[in-house]
Design an enzyme around this catalytic site. Structure first.
Site, PDB file in Angstrom:
ATOM      1  N   ALA A   1      46.622  42.517  34.464  1.00 23.58           N
ATOM      2  CA  ALA A   1      46.404  41.092  34.551  1.00 23.58           C
ATOM      3  C   ALA A   1      44.963  40.880  33.870  1.00 23.58           C
ATOM      4  O   ALA A   1      44.214  41.739  33.598  1.00 23.58           O
ATOM      5  CB  ALA A   1      46.087  40.938  36.254  1.00 23.58           C
TER       6      ALA A   1
ATOM      7  N   GLY B   1      49.165  44.752  36.856  1.00 23.18           N
ATOM      8  CA  GLY B   1      50.384  43.719  36.735  1.00 23.18           C
ATOM      9  C   GLY B   1      51.406  44.252  35.449  1.00 23.18           C
ATOM     10  O   GLY B   1      52.642  43.751  35.695  1.00 23.18           O
TER      11      GLY B   1
ATOM     12  N   GLU C   1      53.869  46.172  37.673  1.00 20.67           N
ATOM     13  CA  GLU C   1      54.688  45.217  38.259  1.00 20.67           C
ATOM     14  C   GLU C   1      55.744  44.505  37.642  1.00 20.67           C
ATOM     15  O   GLU C   1      56.764  44.230  37.723  1.00 20.67           O
ATOM     16  CB  GLU C   1      53.755  44.009  39.027  1.00 20.67           C
ATOM     17  CG  GLU C   1      53.073  44.558  40.184  1.00 20.67           C
ATOM     18  CD  GLU C   1      51.901  43.748  40.540  1.00 20.67           C
ATOM     19  OE1 GLU C   1      51.542  43.954  41.918  1.00 20.67           O
ATOM     20  OE2 GLU C   1      51.295  43.000  39.572  1.00 20.67           O
TER      21      GLU C   1
ATOM     22  N   GLU D   1      44.099  48.329  40.954  1.00 19.77           N
ATOM     23  CA  GLU D   1      43.558  47.311  41.576  1.00 19.77           C
ATOM     24  C   GLU D   1      42.643  47.574  42.820  1.00 19.77           C
ATOM     25  O   GLU D   1      41.568  46.764  42.946  1.00 19.77           O
ATOM     26  CB  GLU D   1      44.807  46.188  42.374  1.00 19.77           C
ATOM     27  CG  GLU D   1      45.487  45.556  41.319  1.00 19.77           C
ATOM     28  CD  GLU D   1      46.594  46.348  40.462  1.00 19.77           C
ATOM     29  OE1 GLU D   1      47.594  45.605  40.006  1.00 19.77           O
ATOM     30  OE2 GLU D   1      46.677  47.471  40.825  1.00 19.77           O
TER      31      GLU D   1
END
Length: 711
Positions: free
Chosen positions: A60, A101, A104, A124
């Site tokens: 991210a 991310g 993911e 994270e």
């Protein structure tokens, strides 16, 4: 620009948002557009998602957190649900890393392949959040609950091989990742996609899953030291097991993510994350020197003076990055001891699987033991790591000046001695610089790099670059007694001693500091480093005097507590002797136990000097230990020893076990409120007028009382 191309019957989506394919709004939108085009193209039967950058993706874009961009669609979750719902197989072809991310996003694909040197992970938790793009719901479904707990709560990346063994990826490949991805995609055309959609899978939970969660909860409560993210990650993984559906678990994940992202801890952790990048862009304003203008020398060979614990650790750090390194000692016995220490470090890496036996032999061959200073005539840098004594260090620098080539950098691993005085022993003061490693030097990541008055920009740039290559965090600071970390540590330890004579016992002070989040308290830390080290330094300054007939409570015009000196003279040297402030059972012991003898000695000392003992709250312990330390940090900034708050915070985060979820001492002070810190300093200054560390720094006063005053 992310593009869609076709190779035969395969559509290839190449992410291209340098440098790390951060999954910001533009990249998410580009992937979504390419995916829809590939889905609508009848000639495309399978899709490969890959990268044109050096890595697959770093995850991210955290600069979007808390900004309007975070609300712009498509969100990451929407994107990966769209990928998962595709009627054509989508293969993630991973090279480099797929973190956060990005992992993911990969788990939203139907298949995943990875290059053999690739890594995946969910970091994270290190910035105070959880994998909030379905990570806590998907990972337990592919890798199982236990693996998900290990991976998500630690934040540590996995190798390609481990990721494959855990079921996170389907195949490890060696060739060109895009070609391998295309071939893999072609091999799965026509296969049913239902079983490949992770959101439709059941969570892989062991029969005793509730016991597993309770055991992990107890473990994380102990290790997290007050950080809320690890336990919240556990809660979200637990929701994957207990929720009636994937969508319900995902709803709860989002709630927990929002709670974390709005928390003070996450803000502090994000600050720490960016602070590390800030300090790499170093500058010395007073010298008009910076990372932009200074060019480092190439370090192709090195030498370490001293084969003790620090010297061996520094040598290990150098050979680990392929630099041939001489090690010098005063005689063959000490030299062989140093060689064996390094050999032991290399052996530990073999046992832990970090290097192969062949690689270990090559590493060991890079160490070049010698007793002859003349062998150092062509090295690019020398780092002395001898006894912390100015006379001894100046003798070493004099010898190095005589034998080393003109451009060689001469560095000192000193924890607080004057770099300029060492430089005066040479005819090249511009080449002399400090490199304060922290023990164990081959493991601890912090290096305080200290420039003197005449240290050249080249020398600064060279040690900063070398520090980075060693995988360490280098902070460039100015020259003063104790530099930054140890200078701030002095008032911290001093106030801890006063708390003992006023009413605390060692374990009470340490417990309050550990509850705050520090890795260990003042007295455990003293026992670890050795009480005799500080005693020797005080002895050299002439302030040690435990004679009861003399005024015991003042030295050099300041309040003084000689309890540490008394303990040393009774043989309490810390862990090395088996007794310090705590009892360790035997010399070299590691488990501290309360020592009734020491506690009675403290109580008797107070009585002897007419000090009425009282119950001291944890809040007062925290204020009295941490606020003088913070105050000293502002004095350091005021004097230009450090140029940014981030430099001080990184030193304390990496060198002294300051709790990362509070950002560091300077960030923490701003969160408490500088006006509050200033007021409490004034309060304690009135109460303890004979301790200079309570006198507020002028910079702190201005920042606390003048709203527009900035650093």
């Amino acid at each position: 620009m992310t593009q869609l191309s076709t190779v035969g019957n395969v559509g290839v989506i190449r992410m291209n948002s340098p440098p790390v394919n951060a999954l910001g709004i533009r990249l998410r939108k580009d992937i979504m557009d390419c995916l829809k085009r590939a889905e609508s193209d009848p000639s495309i039967q399978a899709i490969v998602l890959c990268s044109d950058c050096e890595i697959f993706s770093g995850g991210a874009d955290i600069t979007e957190f808390g900004t309007p961009k975070a609300a712009v669609e498509p969100h990451l979750i929407e994107l990966l649900h769209t990928i998962e719902a595709a009627e054509k197989p989508v293969v993630a072809a991973i090279h480099g890393v797929a973190l956060g991310g990005a992992l993911e996003l990969s788990l939203g694909c139907h298949y995943r392949i990875i290059k053999k040197n690739g890594r995946v992970g969910f970091p994270e938790v290190t910035i105070g959040i959880l994998p909030g793009g379905t990570g806590t719901q998907r990972l337990p479904r592919v890798a199982g609950v236990v693996a998900a707990l290990e991976i998500i709560t630690s934040g540590k990346p996995l190798s390609a091989q481990v990721a494959c063994a855990k079921g996170i990826v389907d195949k490890v490949v060696e060739g060109d990742i895009v070609k391998e991805g295309i071939a893999f995609a072609q091999s799965v055309v026509g296969k049913p996609l239902g079983p490949r959609r992770i959101s439709q899978m059941k969570v892989k939970a062991p029969p005793n899953v509730h016991q597993v969660f309770e055991e992990w909860r107890a473990k994380l409560k102990k290790s997290s030291r007050g950080a809320i993210a690890p336990l919240t990650c556990l809660e979200s993984i637990e929701n994957a097991v207990t929720s009636p559906s994937y969508s319900e678990g995902l709803r709860k994940e989002n709630e927990l993510m929002m709670m974390l992202i709005m928390s003070e801890q996450s803000a502090a952790l994000r600050y720490a994350f960016f602070a590390e990048r800030v300090i790499s862009r170093w500058e010395v304003p007073s010298r008009k020197v910076s990372h932009k203008t200074a060019k480092p020398l190439a370090v192709k060979s090195a030498a370490v003076i001293g084969g003790g614990t620090m010297g061996a650790g520094i040598a290990m750090a150098l050979i680990s990055i392929g630099i041939p390194t001489f090690m010098i000692e005063q005689d063959d016995k000490f030299l062989q001891r140093g060689v064996e220490t390094v050999k032991g470090y290399v052996g530990q890496n073999v046992v832990k699987g970090r290097v192969t036996t062949v690689q270990a032999q090559k590493l060991q061959s890079l160490l070049k033991p010698t007793l002859n200073y003349a062998d150092l005539k062509n090295v690019d840098i020398v780092i002395e790591a001898v006894f912390e004594n100015m006379k001894v260090k100046k003798e070493v620098f004099g010898k190095l000046d005589a034998v080393c080539k003109p451009l060689a950098i001469l560095a000192s691993n000193t924890s607080g001695l004057n770099i300029d005085e060492m430089a005066s022993a040479t005819k090249r003061p511009e080449s002399v610089i400090g490199m304060h490693f922290f023990a164990p030097a081959h493991i601890m990541r912090l290096v305080e790099n200290i420039h003197g008055k005449q240290t050249s920009a080249v020398a600064m740039a060279t040690v900063m670059e070398l520090t980075k290559k060693m995988g360490k965090v280098g902070v460039l600071v100015g020259n003063c007694p104790g530099f930054v970390g140890n200078r701030m540590l002095r008032s911290y330890g001093t106030e801890g001693m006063f708390l003992l004579e006023e009413g605390c016992l060692p374990y009470e002070v340490d417990q309050a500091l550990q509850d705050f989040g520090l890795s260990m308290g003042i007295f455990q830390m003293s026992d670890l480093s050795g009480l005799d080290i500080g005693y020797t330094a005080r002895k050299e300054r002439g302030i040690v005097d435990t004679d009861s007939t003399k005024p015991a409570r003042f030295r050099e015009g300041e309040r003084y507590c000689p309890l540490a000196d008394i303990l040393v003279e009774k043989g309490h040297l810390g862990q090395k002797s088996g007794k310090g402030y705590y009892n360790y059972g035997k010399p070299g012991g590691r488990t501290p136990q309360r020592d009734p003898e020491v506690e009675q000695l403290i109580i008797d000392f107070s009585k002897k000097h007419g000090i009425k003992r009282r119950k001291i709250s944890a809040e007062e312990i925290i204020e009295r230990c941490l606020y003088p330390l913070i105050n000293e940090g502002f004095k350091i900034l005021q004097e230009g020893i450090a140029s940014k708050m981030e430099e001080i915070d990184i030193i304390w985060l990496y060198g002294y076990g300051w709790p990362r979820h509070t950002g560091g001492p300077m960030y923490y002070a701003k969160q408490v409120g500088l006006e509050v810190v200033y007021e409490r300093l004034q309060h304690y200054q009135k109460e303890f007028p004979y301790s200079k560390h309570w006198r507020p720094a002028e910079l702190l006063r201005k920042m606390a009382t003048e709203p527009d005053h900035k650093l």
